[in-house]
Design a protein around this motif. Sequence first.
Motif, PDB file in Angstrom:
ATOM      1  N   LEU A   1      56.542 -48.461   0.803  1.00 59.29           N
ATOM      2  CA  LEU A   1      57.351 -48.533  -0.416  1.00 59.29           C
ATOM      3  C   LEU A   1      56.780 -49.621  -1.308  1.00 59.29           C
ATOM      4  O   LEU A   1      56.551 -50.746  -0.844  1.00 59.29           O
ATOM      5  N   GLU A   2      56.553 -49.286  -2.578  1.00 54.82           N
ATOM      6  CA  GLU A   2      56.086 -50.280  -3.548  1.00 54.82           C
ATOM      7  C   GLU A   2      57.091 -50.351  -4.691  1.00 54.82           C
ATOM      8  O   GLU A   2      57.520 -49.322  -5.200  1.00 54.82           O
TER       9      GLU A   2
ATOM     10  N   THR B   1      56.389 -45.219  -4.880  1.00 51.95           N
ATOM     11  CA  THR B   1      56.260 -46.393  -5.751  1.00 51.95           C
ATOM     12  C   THR B   1      57.221 -46.254  -6.923  1.00 51.95           C
ATOM     13  O   THR B   1      57.385 -45.176  -7.480  1.00 51.95           O
ATOM     14  N   LEU B   2      57.902 -47.344  -7.247  1.00 53.32           N
ATOM     15  CA  LEU B   2      58.998 -47.341  -8.212  1.00 53.32           C
ATOM     16  C   LEU B   2      58.572 -48.051  -9.494  1.00 53.32           C
ATOM     17  O   LEU B   2      58.063 -49.181  -9.445  1.00 53.32           O
ATOM     18  N   GLU B   3      58.764 -47.396 -10.634  1.00 49.84           N
ATOM     19  CA  GLU B   3      58.312 -47.956 -11.911  1.00 49.84           C
ATOM     20  C   GLU B   3      59.334 -47.675 -13.004  1.00 49.84           C
ATOM     21  O   GLU B   3      59.797 -46.555 -13.154  1.00 49.84           O
ATOM     22  N   TYR B   4      59.636 -48.675 -13.785  1.00 56.88           N
ATOM     23  CA  TYR B   4      60.621 -48.576 -14.856  1.00 56.88           C
ATOM     24  C   TYR B   4      60.071 -47.897 -16.113  1.00 56.88           C
ATOM     25  O   TYR B   4      60.742 -47.088 -16.753  1.00 56.88           O
TER      26      TYR B   4
ATOM     27  N   GLN C   1      58.079 -45.413 -18.332  1.00 59.04           N
ATOM     28  CA  GLN C   1      57.507 -44.051 -18.272  1.00 59.04           C
ATOM     29  C   GLN C   1      56.000 -44.076 -18.546  1.00 59.04           C
ATOM     30  O   GLN C   1      55.226 -43.408 -17.865  1.00 59.04           O
ATOM     31  N   LYS C   2      55.600 -44.894 -19.525  1.00 57.09           N
ATOM     32  CA  LYS C   2      54.175 -44.946 -19.881  1.00 57.09           C
ATOM     33  C   LYS C   2      53.326 -45.456 -18.709  1.00 57.09           C
ATOM     34  O   LYS C   2      52.247 -44.933 -18.433  1.00 57.09           O
ATOM     35  N   HIS C   3      53.825 -46.481 -18.021  1.00 63.42           N
ATOM     36  CA  HIS C   3      53.089 -47.002 -16.867  1.00 63.42           C
ATOM     37  C   HIS C   3      52.993 -45.926 -15.784  1.00 63.42           C
ATOM     38  O   HIS C   3      51.932 -45.719 -15.174  1.00 63.42           O
ATOM     39  N   ALA C   4      54.099 -45.247 -15.563  1.00 64.81           N
ATOM     40  CA  ALA C   4      54.121 -44.197 -14.521  1.00 64.81           C
ATOM     41  C   ALA C   4      53.132 -43.080 -14.853  1.00 64.81           C
ATOM     42  O   ALA C   4      52.454 -42.555 -13.960  1.00 64.81           O
ATOM     43  N   ASP C   5      53.031 -42.721 -16.137  1.00 57.69           N
ATOM     44  CA  ASP C   5      52.097 -41.661 -16.550  1.00 57.69           C
ATOM     45  C   ASP C   5      50.652 -42.078 -16.249  1.00 57.69           C
ATOM     46  O   ASP C   5      49.865 -41.286 -15.716  1.00 57.69           O
TER      47      ASP C   5
ATOM     48  N   ARG D   1      58.228 -42.769  -8.709  1.00 59.46           N
ATOM     49  CA  ARG D   1      59.600 -42.518  -9.169  1.00 59.46           C
ATOM     50  C   ARG D   1      59.894 -43.401 -10.378  1.00 59.46           C
ATOM     51  O   ARG D   1      59.799 -44.634 -10.287  1.00 59.46           O
ATOM     52  N   VAL D   2      60.274 -42.780 -11.472  1.00 57.31           N
ATOM     53  CA  VAL D   2      60.501 -43.510 -12.717  1.00 57.31           C
ATOM     54  C   VAL D   2      61.976 -43.874 -12.836  1.00 57.31           C
ATOM     55  O   VAL D   2      62.856 -43.058 -12.576  1.00 57.31           O
ATOM     56  N   GLY D   3      62.209 -45.131 -13.231  1.00 56.40           N
ATOM     57  CA  GLY D   3      63.573 -45.630 -13.401  1.00 56.40           C
ATOM     58  C   GLY D   3      63.607 -47.074 -12.982  1.00 56.40           C
ATOM     59  O   GLY D   3      62.622 -47.595 -12.458  1.00 56.40           O
ATOM     60  N   SER D   4      64.715 -47.739 -13.256  1.00 55.62           N
ATOM     61  CA  SER D   4      64.832 -49.113 -12.784  1.00 55.62           C
ATOM     62  C   SER D   4      65.001 -49.106 -11.272  1.00 55.62           C
ATOM     63  O   SER D   4      65.788 -48.323 -10.735  1.00 55.62           O
ATOM     64  N   ALA D   5      64.284 -49.995 -10.600  1.00 55.22           N
ATOM     65  CA  ALA D   5      64.428 -50.106  -9.146  1.00 55.22           C
ATOM     66  C   ALA D   5      65.861 -50.458  -8.760  1.00 55.22           C
ATOM     67  O   ALA D   5      66.277 -50.190  -7.630  1.00 55.22           O
ATOM     68  N   HIS D   6      66.618 -51.030  -9.705  1.00 60.13           N
ATOM     69  CA  HIS D   6      68.040 -51.305  -9.423  1.00 60.13           C
ATOM     70  C   HIS D   6      68.797 -49.997  -9.188  1.00 60.13           C
ATOM     71  O   HIS D   6      69.875 -50.017  -8.586  1.00 60.13           O
ATOM     72  N   ASP D   7      68.255 -48.878  -9.691  1.00 60.67           N
ATOM     73  CA  ASP D   7      68.869 -47.554  -9.473  1.00 60.67           C
ATOM     74  C   ASP D   7      68.127 -46.740  -8.423  1.00 60.67           C
ATOM     75  O   ASP D   7      68.744 -46.041  -7.617  1.00 60.67           O
ATOM     76  N   THR D   8      66.775 -46.816  -8.461  1.00 61.99           N
ATOM     77  CA  THR D   8      65.999 -45.951  -7.558  1.00 61.99           C
ATOM     78  C   THR D   8      66.043 -46.448  -6.111  1.00 61.99           C
ATOM     79  O   THR D   8      65.935 -45.632  -5.186  1.00 61.99           O
ATOM     80  N   LEU D   9      66.239 -47.756  -5.896  1.00 62.69           N
ATOM     81  CA  LEU D   9      66.361 -48.251  -4.511  1.00 62.69           C
ATOM     82  C   LEU D   9      67.665 -47.772  -3.860  1.00 62.69           C
ATOM     83  O   LEU D   9      67.626 -47.194  -2.770  1.00 62.69           O
ATOM     84  N   PRO D  10      68.829 -47.971  -4.520  1.00 64.65           N
ATOM     85  CA  PRO D  10      70.054 -47.421  -3.924  1.00 64.65           C
ATOM     86  C   PRO D  10      69.994 -45.907  -3.745  1.00 64.65           C
ATOM     87  O   PRO D  10      70.542 -45.388  -2.769  1.00 64.65           O
TER      88      PRO D  10
END
Length: 222
Positions: A62-63, A87-90, A92-96, A114-123
Amino acid sequence: MSLERWTSVDEYYAKLLMPPDAVLNAALERSNAAELPAINVAANQGKMLMIFAQMQKAHRILEIGTLGGYSTIWLARALPAGGRLITLEYEQKHADVARENIKHAGLSDKVEVRVGSAHDTLPALVKEGVQPFDLVFIDADKPGYPEYFKWSMKLSRPGTIIIADNVVRDGEVVNPNSEDERVRGIRAFNEVITKEKRFNATAIQTVGAKGYDGFIIGTVTE
Ligand code: SAH
Ligand code: DHB
Ligand code: MG
């Protein structure tokens, strides 16, 4: 000692220990072209992460904080067939950019961005009931570290390795009155990890082309 000196030592060892790597060079070029900040780990640090994952025989990584996927590629290269990295990234441009880099590295079958804030994607990962990870690399926004660590513990098993980047920040970490929110984030993270009896950690200071910083490295004990 100067940044110039540290950089020349990084270059010396890169030449000795790391063959020219067209995939990683192209990943950095693509990241630069897209104007992503050059705050990826250094090559020798990326290789260190890869070697940790190999030592751990990690199948699941997990990153938190992808940027252009530079550290992602190093880590994913340690995975065996069937291994998986999320890997979790807030941004969208970075994820692309990261997905493009991961595709060119031939790692799309192993890596999920996975795009979104890790505060949401981790839970969300916890809610999905995913298998525990063997290694977690925390490298997103520093004020988020205390929360990211708590969720990482929930996504761990005894023996999981958790690594956090940027825990020294030119030594500012020792300043309890720092007004830098990144330093304050690291200090809050340090408070959380020292209270967590199930985490056994050390801190390693580093110098090099990326300046003076460091890593926390620890294992989940129970
Ligand atoms: N691990 C990368 C560098 C990551 S830089 C490497 O070494 O190559 C930090 C990244 O965290 C940035 O891309 C930033 O957009 C992302 N980030 C910031 N806040 C975030 C959040 N709340 N959730 C997930 N990612 C976040
Ligand atoms: C910053 C973030 C990082 O992850 C890093 O490795 C270096 C700098 C930053 O936010 O300044
Ligand atoms: Mg970092």
